[in-house]
Write a protein that holds these residues in place. Structure first.
Motif, PDB file in Angstrom:
ATOM      1  N   LEU A  24      62.534  69.810 -54.964  1.00 11.03           N
ATOM      2  CA  LEU A  24      63.113  70.547 -54.180  1.00 11.03           C
ATOM      3  C   LEU A  24      64.307  70.055 -53.281  1.00 11.03           C
ATOM      4  O   LEU A  24      64.484  68.889 -53.084  1.00 11.03           O
ATOM      5  CB  LEU A  24      62.150  71.102 -52.654  1.00 11.03           C
ATOM      6  CG  LEU A  24      61.071  71.724 -53.213  1.00 11.03           C
ATOM      7  CD1 LEU A  24      60.051  71.833 -51.948  1.00 11.03           C
ATOM      8  CD2 LEU A  24      61.138  73.120 -53.768  1.00 11.03           C
ATOM      9  N   ALA A  25      65.413  70.823 -52.796  1.00 11.08           N
ATOM     10  CA  ALA A  25      66.592  70.583 -52.085  1.00 11.08           C
ATOM     11  C   ALA A  25      66.278  70.402 -50.640  1.00 11.08           C
ATOM     12  O   ALA A  25      65.247  70.979 -50.083  1.00 11.08           O
ATOM     13  CB  ALA A  25      67.583  71.706 -52.285  1.00 11.08           C
ATOM     14  N   LYS A  26      66.686  69.392 -50.212  1.00 12.79           N
ATOM     15  CA  LYS A  26      66.390  68.767 -48.736  1.00 12.79           C
ATOM     16  C   LYS A  26      67.906  68.471 -47.987  1.00 12.79           C
ATOM     17  O   LYS A  26      68.645  68.121 -48.714  1.00 12.79           O
ATOM     18  CB  LYS A  26      65.464  67.464 -48.648  1.00 12.79           C
ATOM     19  CG  LYS A  26      64.177  67.781 -49.240  1.00 12.79           C
ATOM     20  CD  LYS A  26      63.050  66.423 -48.741  1.00 12.79           C
ATOM     21  CE  LYS A  26      63.705  65.294 -49.623  1.00 12.79           C
ATOM     22  NZ  LYS A  26      62.588  64.338 -49.555  1.00 12.79           N
ATOM     23  N   PRO A  27      67.736  69.093 -46.570  1.00 11.47           N
ATOM     24  CA  PRO A  27      69.010  68.772 -45.995  1.00 11.47           C
ATOM     25  C   PRO A  27      69.538  67.293 -45.936  1.00 11.47           C
ATOM     26  O   PRO A  27      68.425  66.299 -45.598  1.00 11.47           O
ATOM     27  CB  PRO A  27      68.664  69.361 -44.566  1.00 11.47           C
ATOM     28  CG  PRO A  27      67.603  70.306 -44.793  1.00 11.47           C
ATOM     29  CD  PRO A  27      66.637  69.649 -45.839  1.00 11.47           C
ATOM     30  N   GLY A  61      70.410  67.505 -50.839  1.00 14.22           N
ATOM     31  CA  GLY A  61      70.225  66.645 -51.792  1.00 14.22           C
ATOM     32  C   GLY A  61      68.992  67.157 -52.668  1.00 14.22           C
ATOM     33  O   GLY A  61      68.024  67.466 -52.145  1.00 14.22           O
ATOM     34  N   GLN A  62      69.284  67.020 -54.139  1.00 15.18           N
ATOM     35  CA  GLN A  62      68.202  67.546 -54.806  1.00 15.18           C
ATOM     36  C   GLN A  62      68.032  67.095 -56.083  1.00 15.18           C
ATOM     37  O   GLN A  62      68.972  66.758 -56.854  1.00 15.18           O
ATOM     38  CB  GLN A  62      68.320  69.339 -55.309  1.00 15.18           C
ATOM     39  CG  GLN A  62      67.499  69.822 -56.073  1.00 15.18           C
ATOM     40  CD  GLN A  62      67.493  71.213 -56.123  1.00 15.18           C
ATOM     41  OE1 GLN A  62      68.533  72.055 -55.718  1.00 15.18           O
ATOM     42  NE2 GLN A  62      66.299  71.981 -56.605  1.00 15.18           N
ATOM     43  N   PRO A  63      66.902  66.643 -56.453  1.00 14.69           N
ATOM     44  CA  PRO A  63      66.568  65.760 -57.821  1.00 14.69           C
ATOM     45  C   PRO A  63      66.886  66.814 -59.095  1.00 14.69           C
ATOM     46  O   PRO A  63      66.108  68.244 -58.964  1.00 14.69           O
ATOM     47  CB  PRO A  63      65.279  65.310 -57.818  1.00 14.69           C
ATOM     48  CG  PRO A  63      64.540  65.972 -56.692  1.00 14.69           C
ATOM     49  CD  PRO A  63      65.548  66.518 -55.873  1.00 14.69           C
ATOM     50  N   VAL A  64      67.625  66.258 -59.907  1.00 16.88           N
ATOM     51  CA  VAL A  64      67.884  67.290 -61.121  1.00 16.88           C
ATOM     52  C   VAL A  64      67.787  66.427 -62.280  1.00 16.88           C
ATOM     53  O   VAL A  64      67.933  65.110 -62.308  1.00 16.88           O
ATOM     54  CB  VAL A  64      69.186  68.122 -60.965  1.00 16.88           C
ATOM     55  CG1 VAL A  64      69.384  69.072 -59.848  1.00 16.88           C
ATOM     56  CG2 VAL A  64      70.553  67.227 -60.894  1.00 16.88           C
ATOM     57  N   GLU A  65      67.721  67.140 -63.509  1.00 17.42           N
ATOM     58  CA  GLU A  65      67.834  66.196 -64.777  1.00 17.42           C
ATOM     59  C   GLU A  65      69.454  66.203 -64.903  1.00 17.42           C
ATOM     60  O   GLU A  65      70.177  66.996 -64.996  1.00 17.42           O
ATOM     61  CB  GLU A  65      67.118  67.055 -65.833  1.00 17.42           C
ATOM     62  CG  GLU A  65      65.582  66.863 -66.038  1.00 17.42           C
ATOM     63  CD  GLU A  65      65.031  67.355 -66.996  1.00 17.42           C
ATOM     64  OE1 GLU A  65      65.709  67.746 -68.035  1.00 17.42           O
ATOM     65  OE2 GLU A  65      63.793  67.409 -67.009  1.00 17.42           O
ATOM     66  N   ASP A  66      69.714  65.021 -65.422  1.00 20.75           N
ATOM     67  CA  ASP A  66      71.048  64.796 -66.025  1.00 20.75           C
ATOM     68  C   ASP A  66      71.251  64.425 -67.500  1.00 20.75           C
ATOM     69  O   ASP A  66      70.361  63.201 -67.653  1.00 20.75           O
ATOM     70  CB  ASP A  66      71.576  63.688 -65.012  1.00 20.75           C
ATOM     71  CG  ASP A  66      73.257  63.316 -65.424  1.00 20.75           C
ATOM     72  OD1 ASP A  66      73.746  64.021 -66.078  1.00 20.75           O
ATOM     73  OD2 ASP A  66      73.574  62.165 -65.000  1.00 20.75           O
TER      74      ASP A  66
END
Length: 119
Positions: A24-27, A61-66
């Motif tokens: 999830l995206a967090k402020p 900020g959000q965790p994503v696959e790169d």
């Protein structure tokens, strides 16, 4: 997740990117950047919109696959990108400030380089 950034005074280009979300995206309040200092430099970060009266909005900020690094943290904000300033610069957010700059987004590898807002 789709990230679309429009051309603006904050970010001169425009882009459309796609990311696979991992969490999830967090402020977000601050990011640590290494462009100007090898030790890193903490910077305030906000989102930027086209609202002339109040262009500041939250950054996230959000965790994503790169594809190149595996897990990364996407830093994003408003439709006009994000705005950044070193933490020691205590001035209002402004496009005219020589101490601030705009980016479309950031992709950071280390979660330790992000400071999230307290819930």
């Amino acid at each position: 997740m789709f990230l679309e950034i429009e051309h603006s005074e904050n970010f001169e280009g425009s882009l459309f990117l796609r990311f696979k979300e991992v969490g999830l995206a967090k402020p977000l309040m601050q990011v640590k950047l290494y462009e100007r200092s090898i030790q890193g430099e903490w910077c305030d970060v906000v989102g930027w919109t086209d609202n002339e009266a109040d262009p500041v909005c939250p950054a996230f900020g959000q965790p994503v696959e790169d594809s190149g690094a595996g897990l990364a943290y996407l830093v994003f904000g408003g439709m006009c990108g994000i705005r950044i300033r070193p933490v020691e610069i205590k001035e209002p957010w402004s496009l005219e400030s020589p101490y601030q700059w705009g980016e479309s987004h950031l992709l950071l590898a280390d979660i330790g380089d992000l400071r999230f807002q307290e819930p």
